[in-house]
Scaffold this active site. Sequence first.
Site: not given
Length: 267
Positions: A104, A106, A122, A133, A170, A173, A208
């Site tokens: 969970q 990040i 997450h 895109c 990106c 694109c 945890g």
Amino acid sequence: MDEYQKAAEMIAGSKAVAAFSGAGISAESGIPTFRDPGGLWDQFDPDEVATSGGLLKAVMRKPELIRSFFLQTVEIFEQAQPNPGHVALQVLEEMSLLKTVITQNIDNLHQEAGCTRVLEVHGNLFRGRCLNCGRKQALNKRELLARVKKFFADESGFELGGLLGIMPNCPHCRGLSRPDVVMFGEAVQQMPEAFAAAESCDLMLVLGTSGVVYPAAAIPYQARENRAQIIEINPTDNYYGSISEVYISAPSGQALPKLVDLVKDLL
Ligand SMILES: [Zn+2]
């Protein structure tokens, strides 16, 4: 038999271990659990900084608050390194026991410790997602943190447009991109893969996590439903007490290296 020995025998006898990790293992690396007292949510309202709509409003109305939030966050992530718990999971993977980490968190620390199959329900702060895109790109953590720091270094203020420019465009694109993290109110990621991993493991290490953030919190129950054994490691409480065979009341960074040593003795 003590809990460690029992857990080690379960791991050694398992064919497919999955780990399910939460904020606690990151806290051991110095990333505060935002929800706990003293965490960032004591200083900052998550409705303001952790929802995309709130963040845009706060940037315009309370730029100084946003600046402080970003600078504190950068400092935390700059200093955070994988801890012995993350490293022990990598060793279990190398021993062909651990098949998947479902996290969970990040912060990319499981990958930095060398785990190769990590499902991030997450998202990941150090990955960009194109607003045009939808394609994702891995970002260089040091570079990204340095860019954020540089952007907010000027005390006289910042431009909203410039904030969007912190993220590299990106590569496909040239569209603007945002961090690929699940903000409050947004859909979780990789859930089908996470549930599939929960269903195919025969043992799950629950590490945890207080099991309150749904739908991710349901993952251990899904594993149990499919007859996986559950070992919970958490210094705070036995949150999954109704389904765990073994509960070890310790931080992952202490318990997991000890377990790995015991498992090695058994194999
Ligand atoms: Zn794109």
